[in-house]
Design a protein around this motif. Structure first.
Motif, PDB file in Angstrom:
ATOM      1  N   LEU A  82       0.837  -1.204   0.000  1.00 49.81           N
ATOM      2  CA  LEU A  82       0.000   0.000   0.000  1.00 49.81           C
ATOM      3  C   LEU A  82       0.874   1.258   0.000  1.00 49.81           C
ATOM      4  N   THR A  83       1.904   1.237   0.843  1.00 47.52           N
ATOM      5  CA  THR A  83       2.813   2.386   0.944  1.00 47.52           C
ATOM      6  C   THR A  83       3.534   2.645  -0.370  1.00 47.52           C
ATOM      7  N   SER A  84       3.859   1.573  -1.089  1.00 46.49           N
ATOM      8  CA  SER A  84       4.566   1.763  -2.370  1.00 46.49           C
ATOM      9  C   SER A  84       3.658   2.418  -3.411  1.00 46.49           C
ATOM     10  N   ILE A  85       2.328   2.287  -3.223  1.00 50.65           N
ATOM     11  CA  ILE A  85       1.379   2.930  -4.146  1.00 50.65           C
ATOM     12  C   ILE A  85       1.150   4.390  -3.736  1.00 50.65           C
ATOM     13  N   THR A  86       0.871   4.599  -2.447  1.00 54.66           N
ATOM     14  CA  THR A  86       0.485   5.955  -2.002  1.00 54.66           C
ATOM     15  C   THR A  86       1.692   6.840  -1.669  1.00 54.66           C
ATOM     16  N   GLY A  87       2.780   6.220  -1.188  1.00 54.67           N
ATOM     17  CA  GLY A  87       3.940   6.982  -0.713  1.00 54.67           C
ATOM     18  C   GLY A  87       4.488   8.017  -1.690  1.00 54.67           C
ATOM     19  N   PRO A  88       4.808   7.605  -2.929  1.00 57.04           N
ATOM     20  CA  PRO A  88       5.369   8.562  -3.888  1.00 57.04           C
ATOM     21  C   PRO A  88       4.428   9.729  -4.193  1.00 57.04           C
ATOM     22  N   GLU A  89       3.107   9.439  -4.224  1.00 58.62           N
ATOM     23  CA  GLU A  89       2.109  10.492  -4.499  1.00 58.62           C
ATOM     24  C   GLU A  89       2.085  11.516  -3.362  1.00 58.62           C
ATOM     25  N   ILE A  90       2.124  11.015  -2.125  1.00 59.02           N
ATOM     26  CA  ILE A  90       2.098  11.896  -0.953  1.00 59.02           C
ATOM     27  C   ILE A  90       3.368  12.753  -0.926  1.00 59.02           C
ATOM     28  N   GLU A  91       4.487  12.105  -1.175  1.00 60.55           N
ATOM     29  CA  GLU A  91       5.777  12.809  -1.143  1.00 60.55           C
ATOM     30  C   GLU A  91       5.814  13.921  -2.200  1.00 60.55           C
ATOM     31  N   SER A  92       5.341  13.621  -3.391  1.00 61.87           N
ATOM     32  CA  SER A  92       5.330  14.589  -4.477  1.00 61.87           C
ATOM     33  C   SER A  92       4.438  15.786  -4.133  1.00 61.87           C
ATOM     34  N   ILE A 108       8.620  30.171   7.958  1.00 59.21           N
ATOM     35  CA  ILE A 108       8.591  28.887   8.676  1.00 59.21           C
ATOM     36  C   ILE A 108       7.374  28.085   8.216  1.00 59.21           C
ATOM     37  N   VAL A 109       7.591  26.838   7.858  1.00 57.96           N
ATOM     38  CA  VAL A 109       6.484  25.943   7.490  1.00 57.96           C
ATOM     39  C   VAL A 109       6.645  24.635   8.256  1.00 57.96           C
ATOM     40  N   PHE A 110       5.534  24.153   8.806  1.00 56.53           N
ATOM     41  CA  PHE A 110       5.528  22.867   9.513  1.00 56.53           C
ATOM     42  C   PHE A 110       4.930  21.793   8.610  1.00 56.53           C
ATOM     43  N   CYS A 111       5.443  20.573   8.730  1.00 51.60           N
ATOM     44  CA  CYS A 111       4.893  19.416   8.007  1.00 51.60           C
ATOM     45  C   CYS A 111       4.562  18.332   9.019  1.00 51.60           C
ATOM     46  N   ALA A 112       3.286  17.988   9.143  1.00 52.23           N
ATOM     47  CA  ALA A 112       2.887  16.892  10.033  1.00 52.23           C
ATOM     48  C   ALA A 112       2.933  15.592   9.232  1.00 52.23           C
ATOM     49  N   ILE A 113       3.897  14.731   9.569  1.00 51.35           N
ATOM     50  CA  ILE A 113       4.088  13.475   8.820  1.00 51.35           C
ATOM     51  C   ILE A 113       4.169  12.309   9.805  1.00 51.35           C
ATOM     52  N   PRO A 114       3.041  11.589   9.998  1.00 50.23           N
ATOM     53  CA  PRO A 114       3.028  10.501  10.987  1.00 50.23           C
ATOM     54  C   PRO A 114       4.151   9.472  10.779  1.00 50.23           C
ATOM     55  N   TYR A 121      11.511  10.085   5.275  1.00 51.47           N
ATOM     56  CA  TYR A 121      11.531  11.533   5.025  1.00 51.47           C
ATOM     57  C   TYR A 121      12.782  12.171   5.637  1.00 51.47           C
ATOM     58  N   ASP A 122      13.354  11.497   6.634  1.00 49.15           N
ATOM     59  CA  ASP A 122      14.581  12.028   7.251  1.00 49.15           C
ATOM     60  C   ASP A 122      15.768  11.982   6.278  1.00 49.15           C
ATOM     61  N   GLN A 123      15.601  11.234   5.172  1.00 45.41           N
ATOM     62  CA  GLN A 123      16.678  11.138   4.165  1.00 45.41           C
ATOM     63  C   GLN A 123      16.528  12.162   3.036  1.00 45.41           C
ATOM     64  N   THR A 124      15.426  12.927   3.039  1.00 47.21           N
ATOM     65  CA  THR A 124      15.146  13.811   1.892  1.00 47.21           C
ATOM     66  C   THR A 124      15.971  15.099   1.910  1.00 47.21           C
ATOM     67  N   GLY A 125      16.406  15.511   3.114  1.00 47.09           N
ATOM     68  CA  GLY A 125      17.128  16.778   3.214  1.00 47.09           C
ATOM     69  C   GLY A 125      16.217  18.001   3.170  1.00 47.09           C
ATOM     70  N   TRP A 126      14.875  17.789   3.280  1.00 48.82           N
ATOM     71  CA  TRP A 126      13.928  18.913   3.210  1.00 48.82           C
ATOM     72  C   TRP A 126      13.754  19.626   4.547  1.00 48.82           C
ATOM     73  N   PHE A 127      14.127  18.937   5.634  1.00 48.69           N
ATOM     74  CA  PHE A 127      13.717  19.414   6.962  1.00 48.69           C
ATOM     75  C   PHE A 127      14.883  19.936   7.796  1.00 48.69           C
ATOM     76  N   ASP A 128      14.616  21.032   8.494  1.00 50.22           N
ATOM     77  CA  ASP A 128      15.642  21.650   9.337  1.00 50.22           C
ATOM     78  C   ASP A 128      15.548  21.165  10.783  1.00 50.22           C
ATOM     79  N   GLU A 129      14.373  20.671  11.153  1.00 54.53           N
ATOM     80  CA  GLU A 129      14.165  20.269  12.548  1.00 54.53           C
ATOM     81  C   GLU A 129      13.023  19.255  12.614  1.00 54.53           C
ATOM     82  N   VAL A 130      13.093  18.375  13.608  1.00 54.79           N
ATOM     83  CA  VAL A 130      12.037  17.369  13.777  1.00 54.79           C
ATOM     84  C   VAL A 130      11.509  17.397  15.206  1.00 54.79           C
TER      85      VAL A 130
END
Length: 199
Positions: A82-92, A108-114, A121-130
């Motif tokens: 399921l994640t392989s189907i929805t994951g890329p769409e959510i990420e994009s 400043i923008v927050f991203c709520a990502i369960p 997502y920690d590998q994307t380099g998009w985030f400054d803080e968690v």
């Protein structure tokens, strides 16, 4: 633009923290909301899910999230599928939203990502803080059973499908502990936001 992720285990209080931050006037991208949008009727993602999991998980053209949840949370291989189907769409979609806010000049923008760690997502380099919201396992279990009307075994299955809270906590820049009242959690959020403004 500073991008801050909010994550934590299921029923740990992420949504509460996210709402508090949104009410304080910050822009928030909510991955749960995005996850619903990418499987709306007519989307190719919904068609892919139907092809993979059968027509019975769609009722009146709409994804039956409960039926799908019961199927995938008990089966790691199906959850992965399921994640392989929805994951890329959510990420994009998250990436598009971040680009939009950057273009608008948000500071400043927050991203709520369960599933921030589970889906790398920690590998994307998009985030400054968690920020990680944590609660004791018993508290989490009771909340989840009450919130979703689940039997204890079903609630445990969902908790176990995620990375252990202690592991997330160890990777976090900021930790909110949520074993007490909503007021106590609000105080932690407000103190954090005050600090964010000052620095």
């Amino acid at each position: 633009m500073k991008v801050i992720a909010i994550t934590g285990g299921i029923a740990s209080g992420k949504s509460f923290v996210t709402n508090e931050i949104r009410e304080a006037g910050y822009k928030v991208i909510d991955a749960d909301l995005v996850a619903r949008q990418v499987v709306e009727p007519g989307t190719h993602t919904l068609e892919e899910i139907k092809a993979a999991f059968g027509n019975q998980i769609v009722k009146n053209g709409v994804l039956d999230r409960k039926a799908l949840g019961e199927k995938v949370f008990a089966n790691p291989a199906l959850l992965k599928q399921l994640t392989s189907i929805t994951g890329p769409e959510i990420e994009s979609s998250i990436q598009d939203s971040l680009s939009f806010f950057r273009m608008k000049g948000e500071e400043i923008v927050f991203c709520a990502i369960p599933l921030y760690y589970e889906q790398n997502y920690d590998q994307t380099g998009w985030f400054d803080e968690v920020i990680v919201v944590v609660s004791d396992e018993r508290v989490q279990l009771d909340r989840l059973m009450a919130r979703d009307g689940l039997e204890e075994w079903a609630a445990q299955t969902r908790i176990k499908s995620q990375m252990p809270a202690a592991e997330k906590q160890a990777k976090a820049d900021v930790v909110f502990e949520n074993n007490g009242t909503e007021e106590e959690l609000t105080k932690q959020v407000q103190a954090y936001l005050q600090n964010l403004k000052e620095n």
